[in-house]
Motif scaffolding. Structure first.
Motif, PDB file in Angstrom:
ATOM      1  N   ILE A 124       0.684  -1.165   0.079  1.00 24.47           N
ATOM      2  CA  ILE A 124      -0.014   0.009   0.036  1.00 24.47           C
ATOM      3  C   ILE A 124       0.874   1.293  -0.072  1.00 24.47           C
ATOM      4  CG2 ILE A 124      -1.662   1.592   1.287  1.00 24.47           C
ATOM      5  CD1 ILE A 124      -2.397  -1.510   2.835  1.00 24.47           C
ATOM      6  N   THR A 125       0.731   2.186  -0.797  1.00 23.97           N
ATOM      7  CA  THR A 125       1.166   3.529  -0.750  1.00 23.97           C
ATOM      8  C   THR A 125       0.258   4.727  -0.242  1.00 23.97           C
ATOM      9  OG1 THR A 125       0.736   3.726  -3.204  1.00 23.97           O
ATOM     10  CG2 THR A 125       2.950   2.984  -2.568  1.00 23.97           C
ATOM     11  N   LEU A 126       0.930   5.567   0.295  1.00 24.71           N
ATOM     12  CA  LEU A 126       0.216   6.678   0.865  1.00 24.71           C
ATOM     13  C   LEU A 126       1.081   8.112   0.400  1.00 24.71           C
ATOM     14  CD1 LEU A 126       0.199   4.244   3.557  1.00 24.71           C
ATOM     15  CD2 LEU A 126      -0.938   5.895   4.577  1.00 24.71           C
ATOM     16  N   GLY A 127       0.218   8.961   0.103  1.00 25.17           N
ATOM     17  CA  GLY A 127       0.701  10.216  -0.561  1.00 25.17           C
ATOM     18  C   GLY A 127      -0.241  10.973  -0.846  1.00 25.17           C
ATOM     19  N   ARG A 128       0.176  12.197  -1.546  1.00 20.32           N
ATOM     20  CA  ARG A 128      -0.641  13.109  -2.126  1.00 20.32           C
ATOM     21  C   ARG A 128      -1.138  12.897  -3.754  1.00 20.32           C
ATOM     22  NH1 ARG A 128       2.680  17.628  -1.281  1.00 20.32           N
ATOM     23  NH2 ARG A 128       2.857  17.655  -3.385  1.00 20.32           N
ATOM     24  N   ASP A 129      -0.257  12.015  -4.262  1.00 19.79           N
ATOM     25  CA  ASP A 129      -0.472  11.662  -5.753  1.00 19.79           C
ATOM     26  C   ASP A 129      -1.742  10.910  -5.847  1.00 19.79           C
ATOM     27  OD1 ASP A 129      -0.604  10.436  -8.367  1.00 19.79           O
ATOM     28  OD2 ASP A 129       1.743  10.568  -8.054  1.00 19.79           O
ATOM     29  N   PRO A 130      -2.708  11.039  -6.668  1.00 16.41           N
ATOM     30  CA  PRO A 130      -3.987  10.445  -6.790  1.00 16.41           C
ATOM     31  C   PRO A 130      -3.683   8.751  -7.047  1.00 16.41           C
ATOM     32  CG  PRO A 130      -3.975  12.264  -8.414  1.00 16.41           C
ATOM     33  CD  PRO A 130      -2.664  12.414  -7.636  1.00 16.41           C
TER      34      PRO A 130
ATOM     35  N   THR B 215       1.524  19.105   3.688  1.00 14.80           N
ATOM     36  CA  THR B 215       2.644  18.300   4.655  1.00 14.80           C
ATOM     37  C   THR B 215       2.923  17.001   4.366  1.00 14.80           C
ATOM     38  OG1 THR B 215       1.486  17.578   6.418  1.00 14.80           O
ATOM     39  CG2 THR B 215       1.920  19.634   6.631  1.00 14.80           C
ATOM     40  N   ILE B 216       2.306  16.447   3.273  1.00  8.35           N
ATOM     41  CA  ILE B 216       2.569  14.849   2.942  1.00  8.35           C
ATOM     42  C   ILE B 216       2.976  15.101   1.403  1.00  8.35           C
ATOM     43  CG2 ILE B 216       1.450  12.770   2.318  1.00  8.35           C
ATOM     44  CD1 ILE B 216      -0.405  13.410   4.587  1.00  8.35           C
ATOM     45  N   SER B 217       4.287  14.163   1.188  1.00  3.85           N
ATOM     46  CA  SER B 217       4.647  14.149  -0.110  1.00  3.85           C
ATOM     47  C   SER B 217       4.016  13.329  -1.086  1.00  3.85           C
ATOM     48  CB  SER B 217       6.140  13.563  -0.101  1.00  3.85           C
ATOM     49  OG  SER B 217       7.003  14.291   0.750  1.00  3.85           O
TER      50      SER B 217
ATOM     51  N   ASN C 262      11.536   8.602   1.414  1.00  4.95           N
ATOM     52  CA  ASN C 262      12.088   9.809   1.394  1.00  4.95           C
ATOM     53  C   ASN C 262      11.222  10.991   1.196  1.00  4.95           C
ATOM     54  OD1 ASN C 262      14.860   8.345   1.378  1.00  4.95           O
ATOM     55  ND2 ASN C 262      14.460   7.933  -0.810  1.00  4.95           N
ATOM     56  N   SER C 263      10.358  10.896   2.145  1.00  2.00           N
ATOM     57  CA  SER C 263       9.368  12.098   1.909  1.00  2.00           C
ATOM     58  C   SER C 263      10.118  13.373   2.698  1.00  2.00           C
ATOM     59  CB  SER C 263       8.184  11.735   3.002  1.00  2.00           C
ATOM     60  OG  SER C 263       8.546  11.387   4.337  1.00  2.00           O
ATOM     61  N   THR C 264       9.534  14.771   2.220  1.00  4.76           N
ATOM     62  CA  THR C 264      10.147  15.937   2.661  1.00  4.76           C
ATOM     63  C   THR C 264      10.018  15.871   4.328  1.00  4.76           C
ATOM     64  OG1 THR C 264       9.723  16.788   1.006  1.00  4.76           O
ATOM     65  CG2 THR C 264       9.991  18.190   2.702  1.00  4.76           C
ATOM     66  N   ASN C 265       8.910  15.723   4.974  1.00  2.95           N
ATOM     67  CA  ASN C 265       8.584  15.847   6.407  1.00  2.95           C
ATOM     68  C   ASN C 265       8.664  14.460   7.356  1.00  2.95           C
ATOM     69  OD1 ASN C 265       7.941  18.697   6.115  1.00  2.95           O
ATOM     70  ND2 ASN C 265       6.026  18.216   5.498  1.00  2.95           N
ATOM     71  N   GLY C 266       9.137  13.280   6.691  1.00  2.00           N
ATOM     72  CA  GLY C 266       9.262  12.226   7.386  1.00  2.00           C
ATOM     73  C   GLY C 266       8.163  11.511   7.641  1.00  2.00           C
ATOM     74  N   SER C 267       8.230  10.357   8.064  1.00  2.00           N
ATOM     75  CA  SER C 267       7.198   9.594   8.504  1.00  2.00           C
ATOM     76  C   SER C 267       7.656   8.918   9.909  1.00  2.00           C
ATOM     77  CB  SER C 267       7.051   8.516   7.563  1.00  2.00           C
ATOM     78  OG  SER C 267       6.760   8.519   6.390  1.00  2.00           O
ATOM     79  N   PHE C 268       6.447   8.946  10.815  1.00  7.51           N
ATOM     80  CA  PHE C 268       6.829   8.464  12.013  1.00  7.51           C
ATOM     81  C   PHE C 268       5.817   7.289  12.541  1.00  7.51           C
ATOM     82  CE2 PHE C 268       8.078  12.794  11.540  1.00  7.51           C
ATOM     83  CZ  PHE C 268       9.020  12.914  12.515  1.00  7.51           C
ATOM     84  N   LEU C 269       6.492   6.317  13.325  1.00  8.96           N
ATOM     85  CA  LEU C 269       5.746   5.233  14.005  1.00  8.96           C
ATOM     86  C   LEU C 269       5.887   5.318  15.219  1.00  8.96           C
ATOM     87  CD1 LEU C 269       4.249   2.797  13.518  1.00  8.96           C
ATOM     88  CD2 LEU C 269       6.170   1.341  13.457  1.00  8.96           C
TER      89      LEU C 269
ATOM     90  N   ALA D 201       2.256  10.819   8.995  1.00 12.26           N
ATOM     91  CA  ALA D 201       2.581  11.351   7.872  1.00 12.26           C
ATOM     92  C   ALA D 201       2.374  12.648   7.821  1.00 12.26           C
ATOM     93  CB  ALA D 201       2.124  10.544   6.643  1.00 12.26           C
ATOM     94  N   GLY D 202       3.471  13.527   7.769  1.00 16.09           N
ATOM     95  CA  GLY D 202       3.159  15.015   8.044  1.00 16.09           C
ATOM     96  C   GLY D 202       2.368  15.276   9.145  1.00 16.09           C
ATOM     97  N   GLN D 203       1.043  15.958   9.069  1.00 14.74           N
ATOM     98  CA  GLN D 203       0.190  16.498   9.934  1.00 14.74           C
ATOM     99  C   GLN D 203      -0.549  15.500  10.455  1.00 14.74           C
ATOM    100  OE1 GLN D 203       0.188  19.554  11.950  1.00 14.74           O
ATOM    101  NE2 GLN D 203       2.082  20.091  10.774  1.00 14.74           N
ATOM    102  N   LEU D 204      -0.791  14.438   9.522  1.00 15.06           N
ATOM    103  CA  LEU D 204      -2.041  13.263   9.597  1.00 15.06           C
ATOM    104  C   LEU D 204      -1.390  12.124  10.461  1.00 15.06           C
ATOM    105  CD1 LEU D 204      -4.844  12.735   8.441  1.00 15.06           C
ATOM    106  CD2 LEU D 204      -3.375  11.237   6.672  1.00 15.06           C
ATOM    107  N   ARG D 205      -2.371  11.831  11.211  1.00 15.87           N
ATOM    108  CA  ARG D 205      -2.126  10.483  12.262  1.00 15.87           C
ATOM    109  C   ARG D 205      -3.316   9.437  11.796  1.00 15.87           C
ATOM    110  NH1 ARG D 205       0.908  11.776  16.726  1.00 15.87           N
ATOM    111  NH2 ARG D 205       1.400  14.078  16.994  1.00 15.87           N
ATOM    112  N   LEU D 206      -2.710   8.391  11.755  1.00 17.40           N
ATOM    113  CA  LEU D 206      -3.476   7.306  11.570  1.00 17.40           C
ATOM    114  C   LEU D 206      -3.103   5.945  12.369  1.00 17.40           C
ATOM    115  CD1 LEU D 206      -2.280   6.900   7.627  1.00 17.40           C
ATOM    116  CD2 LEU D 206      -4.639   7.552   8.392  1.00 17.40           C
ATOM    117  N   LEU D 207      -4.458   5.656  12.943  1.00 19.65           N
ATOM    118  CA  LEU D 207      -4.343   4.377  13.852  1.00 19.65           C
ATOM    119  C   LEU D 207      -4.401   3.097  12.963  1.00 19.65           C
ATOM    120  CD1 LEU D 207      -4.505   3.270  16.666  1.00 19.65           C
ATOM    121  CD2 LEU D 207      -6.772   3.317  16.375  1.00 19.65           C
ATOM    122  N   VAL D 208      -3.283   2.251  13.361  1.00 24.68           N
ATOM    123  CA  VAL D 208      -3.155   1.041  12.525  1.00 24.68           C
ATOM    124  C   VAL D 208      -3.727  -0.152  13.273  1.00 24.68           C
ATOM    125  CG1 VAL D 208      -1.403  -0.832  11.883  1.00 24.68           C
ATOM    126  CG2 VAL D 208      -1.092   1.629  11.680  1.00 24.68           C
TER     127      VAL D 208
END
Length: 141
Positions: free
Chosen positions: A66-72, A82-84, A103-110, A129-136
């Motif tokens: 799965i990929t996450l990002g701004r690209d449609p 704030t998301i690449s 290699n995102s600009t603002n980084g990813s955090f777990l 990812a950026g400002q967005l928080r996701l619960l796994v």
């Protein structure tokens, strides 16, 4: 007379050798078929990502990557500046879900720790990812 006995013994030895090789190949073939059936039956545990704030969208997947990002074209298109374009990859291998920053600009955090190498995720982890928080949430096997 001795030459005939030696010839018969050589033929019997050759037949025994071919029988052993045939048995070995058949055994390997059966083991390969059984392993392929076991692998084909194994399912990928369902991964659910739930946005913590905002619209509180929920995404559920049962695919290997799965990929996450701004690209449609991303599996999870995220509309946040704030998301690449291609920010984060989640993949299932070695019987675990892994998170990898692309290699995102603002980084990813777990769980508020920066992802620098592919990292194993478990149910209840929080991805940022950026400002967005996701619960796994990972469904049991």
């Amino acid at each position: 007379m001795a030459a005939v006995v030696v010839l018969v013994l050589r033929v019997l030895l050759a037949l025994a050798l071919y029988a052993f090789l045939g048995w070995a190949f058949i055994t390997l073939w059966r083991e390969l078929r059984l392993t392929s059936q076991i692998v084909s039956v194994r399912k990928i545990p369902e991964l659910t990502l739930q946005e913590q704030f905002g619209e509180a969208k929920t995404y559920t997947f049962a695919v290997m990557e799965i990929t996450l990002g701004r690209d449609p074209t991303c599996d999870v298109p995220l509309l946040d500046d704030t998301i690449s374009a291609h920010h984060l990859r989640l993949s299932y291998h070695h019987n675990q879900w892994w998170a990898e920053d692309l290699n995102s600009t603002n980084g990813s955090f777990l769980n508020d720790e920066k992802i620098t190498t592919p990292t194993v995720m478990i149910s209840g982890d929080e991805l940022r990812a950026g400002q967005l928080r996701l619960l796994v949430t990972i469904a049991p096997h």
